[in-house]
Design a protein around this motif. Structure first.
Motif, mmCIF file in Angstrom:
data_model
loop_
_atom_site.group_PDB
_atom_site.id
_atom_site.type_symbol
_atom_site.label_atom_id
_atom_site.label_comp_id
_atom_site.label_asym_id
_atom_site.label_seq_id
_atom_site.Cartn_x
_atom_site.Cartn_y
_atom_site.Cartn_z
ATOM 1 N N ALA A 9 0.951 -1.195 -0.036
ATOM 2 C CA ALA A 9 -0.105 0.105 -0.086
ATOM 3 C C ALA A 9 0.886 1.317 0.093
ATOM 4 C CB ALA A 9 -1.016 -0.231 1.196
ATOM 5 N N MET A 10 2.052 1.083 0.791
ATOM 6 C CA MET A 10 2.961 2.405 0.968
ATOM 7 C C MET A 10 3.430 2.719 -0.549
ATOM 8 S SD MET A 10 3.873 4.671 2.982
ATOM 9 C CE MET A 10 4.268 4.473 4.784
ATOM 10 N N ARG A 11 3.904 1.588 -1.168
ATOM 11 C CA ARG A 11 4.565 1.737 -2.430
ATOM 12 C C ARG A 11 3.624 2.466 -3.299
ATOM 13 N NH1 ARG A 11 7.344 -3.204 -1.035
ATOM 14 N NH2 ARG A 11 5.716 -4.656 -1.604
ATOM 15 N N LEU B 155 7.587 8.867 5.850
ATOM 16 C CA LEU B 155 6.414 8.713 6.463
ATOM 17 C C LEU B 155 6.664 7.221 7.053
ATOM 18 C CD1 LEU B 155 4.340 8.804 2.859
ATOM 19 C CD2 LEU B 155 3.852 10.244 5.182
ATOM 20 N N LEU B 156 6.056 7.124 8.206
ATOM 21 C CA LEU B 156 6.019 5.757 8.848
ATOM 22 C C LEU B 156 4.568 5.499 9.072
ATOM 23 C CD1 LEU B 156 8.489 5.902 11.784
ATOM 24 C CD2 LEU B 156 9.045 5.398 9.127
ATOM 25 N N VAL C 89 9.175 5.254 4.498
ATOM 26 C CA VAL C 89 9.504 5.596 3.130
ATOM 27 C C VAL C 89 10.029 7.016 3.074
ATOM 28 C CG1 VAL C 89 7.294 6.340 2.345
ATOM 29 C CG2 VAL C 89 8.742 5.802 0.630
ATOM 30 N N ARG C 90 10.963 7.069 2.198
ATOM 31 C CA ARG C 90 11.647 8.575 2.282
ATOM 32 C C ARG C 90 11.476 9.052 0.887
ATOM 33 N NH1 ARG C 90 17.088 8.989 0.714
ATOM 34 N NH2 ARG C 90 16.871 10.969 1.200
ATOM 35 N N ARG C 91 11.586 10.325 0.809
ATOM 36 C CA ARG C 91 11.839 11.174 -0.366
ATOM 37 C C ARG C 91 12.212 12.658 -0.036
ATOM 38 N NH1 ARG C 91 6.990 11.513 -4.655
ATOM 39 N NH2 ARG C 91 7.510 9.469 -5.142
ATOM 40 N N ALA D 61 23.459 0.990 11.767
ATOM 41 C CA ALA D 61 22.595 1.610 10.975
ATOM 42 C C ALA D 61 22.629 1.196 9.465
ATOM 43 C CB ALA D 61 22.575 3.125 11.110
ATOM 44 N N VAL D 62 21.136 1.489 8.656
ATOM 45 C CA VAL D 62 21.152 1.184 7.413
ATOM 46 C C VAL D 62 20.630 2.677 6.892
ATOM 47 C CG1 VAL D 62 19.839 0.156 5.775
ATOM 48 C CG2 VAL D 62 20.781 -1.151 7.500
ATOM 49 N N GLU D 63 21.282 3.126 5.953
ATOM 50 C CA GLU D 63 20.824 4.212 5.195
ATOM 51 C C GLU D 63 19.866 3.844 4.046
ATOM 52 O OE1 GLU D 63 24.492 5.761 3.736
ATOM 53 O OE2 GLU D 63 23.907 5.500 1.647
ATOM 54 N N LEU D 64 18.648 4.736 3.830
ATOM 55 C CA LEU D 64 17.734 4.479 3.102
ATOM 56 C C LEU D 64 17.947 5.370 1.696
ATOM 57 C CD1 LEU D 64 14.323 3.837 4.499
ATOM 58 C CD2 LEU D 64 15.848 2.050 3.692
ATOM 59 N N GLY D 65 17.771 4.805 0.639
ATOM 60 C CA GLY D 65 17.889 5.860 -0.675
ATOM 61 C C GLY D 65 16.493 6.455 -0.706
ATOM 62 N N GLN D 66 16.496 7.196 -1.925
ATOM 63 C CA GLN D 66 15.297 7.972 -2.314
ATOM 64 C C GLN D 66 14.249 6.797 -2.879
ATOM 65 O OE1 GLN D 66 15.109 11.013 -1.867
ATOM 66 N NE2 GLN D 66 14.564 11.996 -3.645
ATOM 67 N N ASP D 67 12.985 7.288 -2.298
ATOM 68 C CA ASP D 67 12.049 6.389 -2.937
ATOM 69 C C ASP D 67 12.020 4.967 -2.543
ATOM 70 O OD1 ASP D 67 10.240 8.351 -3.650
ATOM 71 O OD2 ASP D 67 10.851 8.196 -5.765
ATOM 72 N N GLU D 68 12.694 4.756 -1.187
ATOM 73 C CA GLU D 68 12.744 3.206 -0.998
ATOM 74 C C GLU D 68 11.896 3.035 0.281
ATOM 75 O OE1 GLU D 68 17.251 2.677 -2.232
ATOM 76 O OE2 GLU D 68 17.127 2.364 -0.360
#
Ligand code: M6R
Length: 612
Positions: free
Chosen positions: A147-149, A161-162, A175-177, A206-213
């Motif tokens: 749903a989030m995607r 958003l969480l 998700v992040r943008r 830690a893990v970094e998240l990319g754009q739109d992941e």
């Protein structure tokens, strides 16, 4: 602009959520709220004002839950009220969402959702995401990540958003943008947060998240996908910051602690930067000798205090490396037809690495073909990630909203860049570079000297607490110092404060002087153009019109006409900002304390400005 935290694991979620929010409160403190993953129906509590209000509302009767999300807000859409506080929920009260950023197309989304029968309880842009996700989750058979995607594909703007749902409460989806989100990997527990400070007490992984992941966390593990649902390998790194660095360590305020950390921050940023052959070591710049020779100009992009560091860069780099330097407010540069190309080096300066104005300006510069170097204090934040190269400052975590140690280390970083370019272009000899570098190595001890003798300045400051306006004068590198002194006073003491170039005084600002107006003048250091004498004349001009003068002057300099003199140690003229800024930070700090203001979290501000 807002702080976000998510937890799922074996312990009671309320503890890591509240501790995380406390660490993130610097990002916004208009309201705070949590959603706990209690089965069947979520437990939600939220309150306008600081985190303390939420804690008081929670009291001792919080239900036990092993997952949850928490939010601390800097208001954009909708005033700072209880009902606009996050989390926002769907109409069944089963799905909760928290958000940092702005959903630009929320008006249309809201209209569509209203026409489909959804009821809205707040004025925020965020609430539309809760309703949208609720519908999409149903059409994806309860799969919140799917749903989030899909939801994200229809959102415009910047967001982290969480989301959490009561039917599967141990799962949190994020998700992040254009907005930060990091994952913390624990043992039988996992975290999500805007900043590693939120979970640093629990894990250093830690893990970094990319754009739109899109990331899904449970107590057992994490899964990252792109918006098409393809799985991505997590990029893990180790957090090097110490958790004690994020505590006040005996100081009354983070700002004071950070002021006193400046000798170490400066020393750390200089560490290992001159090799045994007297060459500046800046391998991270990734520029060949030919590329350095071919550089036509440098453009510095930054906001606020970082912009003032950029102004110092102009004086130093032009003098040492003989390259034209333009300094631009990132928010202005982005919307101008600036002339830049692949022979332009853009330097984006940012403590947080998340400032949206700077990020947008950086992208604009990259599109125009420029090579972008980030000067940043926050590892793996967005600005360094999107730059071609990064020079990290080593200030450690800066929690107080007012920037202090980040500024000094940014100035050190641009000095290093200036000396490096001068050396590679053959404009300065190795000996000249070594001598200046050695002067820089002396700076931490000199800052310490200033801090050891700061009590009289604090007392002096208290005597000016009822002033309505304070003016700051500087020339040459003292001009950005004057601007920085005024900015600190504005944001902390809520006083009218302006910084001026001494030469501009007679072109208008002198009209502001009335009987008793405090004027703080930074006396240039025995400058080649006799600027110290010119500043002494400026002092006489304002004194003749009734100003009360405080002068920042190096030891031994002759000062006539000042009511108060604050002495700073002797240093080469271009290095003066590192020393002259410190008393101005203390002045603003003490003024805020005396006037009863919230030093670490001044009104209307946030540490990290992730909206344009
Ligand atoms: O994180 P950044 O360095 O990009 O932040 C830029 C400004 O928002 C920041 O320097 C701000 O002006 C400070 N609060 C000033 O003390």
């Amino acid at each position: 602009m807002c702080g976000i935290v998510g937890y799922t694991g074996s312990q009671s979620a309320i503890t890591p959520l509240i501790e995380g929010l406390r660490r993130l409160e610097y990002r916004g403190y208009d309201s705070a709220g949590i959603a706990l993953g209690t089965p069947g129906r979520l437990y939600i509590e939220k309150r306008a004002g600081k985190l303390a209000n939420l804690e008081a509302a929670l009291g001792d009767s919080v239900p036990t839950a092993h997952s949850g999300i928490g939010h601390t807000r800097w208001a954009t859409h909708g005033g700072p009220t209880d009902r606009n506080a996050h989390p926002h929920v769907d109409n069944e009260g089963k799905l909760a969402v928290i958000h940092n950023g702005i959903i630009e197309n929320y008006t249309q989304l809201r209209a569509d959702l209203l026409s489909r029968g959804h009821r809205f309880e707040s004025d925020t842009d965020t609430e539309s995401v809760a309703h949208l996700l609720s519908d999409l989750r149903k059409s994806h058979n309860g799969d919140l990540a799917a749903a989030m995607r899909e939801a994200v594909k229809s959102l415009r703007g910047s967001f982290t958003l969480l989301a959490i749902h009561a039917d599967n409460p141990d799962v949190i989806v994020g998700v992040r943008r254009n907005s930060p989100l990091v994952v913390g990997l624990g043992d039988g527990e996992n975290f999500l947060a805007s900043d590693v400070a939120a979970f640093i007490d629990y894990t250093k992984r830690a893990v970094e998240l990319g754009q739109d992941e899109v990331v899904t966390i449970t107590s057992e593990g994490i899964e990252i996908t792109n918006l098409d649902g393809a799985k991505l390998a997590p990029k893990e790194y180790e957090i090097t910051w110490d958790s004690s660095a994020a505590q006040k360590g005996g100081f009354h305020h983070f700002m004071l602690k950070e002021i006193f950390e400046q000798p170490k921050a400066v020393a750390d940023t200089l560490l290992g930067r001159l090799n045994e052959r007297n060459q500046i070591v800046l391998d991270e710049l990734h520029l060949t000798k030919e590329e350095v020779q071919d550089l036509k100009k440098i453009v510095v992009l930054a906001c606020g205090t970082a912009y003032h560091a950029g102004m110092v860069a102009k004086y130093a780099i032009e003098k040492w490396a003989k390259i034209t330097v333009e300094v631009e407010l990132a928010s202005e540069f982005r919307y101008r037809d600036s002339v830049i190309d692949n022979q332009t080096l853009v330097i984006a300066i940012s403590q947080s690495g998340e400032t949206m104005d700077t990020l947008m300006a950086l992208r604009h510069a990259k599109e125009a073909g420029a090579r972008v170097l980030a000067v940043c204090n926050t590892n793996s934040s967005t600005i360094p990630r999107e730059s071609d190269a990064v020079l990290y400052t080593h200030a450690g975590p800066e929690i107080a909203v007012a920037s202090t140690k980040a500024f000094l280390t940014q100035v050190i970083a641009v000095y290093l860049i200036g000396l490096y370019l001068a050396q590679v272009r053959g404009v300065m000899s190795d000996v000249e570079v070594k001598n200046l570098f050695n002067e820089m190595v002396e700076l931490p001890g000199k800052i310490e000297q200033i801090l050891e003798t700061v009590e009289p300045l604090r007392e002096l400051t208290r005597g000016f607490a009822s002033s309505t306006s304070v003016l700051f004068l500087g020339r040459n590198v003292g001009f950005p110092v004057a601007l920085e002194g005024a900015l600190k006073l504005k944001e902390l003491a809520y006083m009218h404060a302006e910084g001026f170039a001494g030469g501009e005084l007679k072109h208008g600002p002198i009209a502001l002087i009335e009987e008793g107006t405090p004027v703080i003048a930074i006396l240039p250091i025995g400058h080649e153009h006799g600027l110290d004498e010119k500043m002494l004349s400026n002092i006489q001009e304002v004194k003749a019109r009734g100003a009360r003068i405080i002068v920042i002057a190096q030891e031994g300099a002759e000062v006539a006409g000042a009511e108060h003199i604050i002495r700073i140690p002797v240093a080469p003229a271009l290095l003066q900002p590192i020393l002259a800024t410190v008393p101005l930070q203390v002045f603003a700090y003490e003024m805020a304390v005396t006037r009863g203001n919230d030093v670490d979290q001044p009104r209307n501000l946030a540490k990290s400005v992730t909206v344009e």
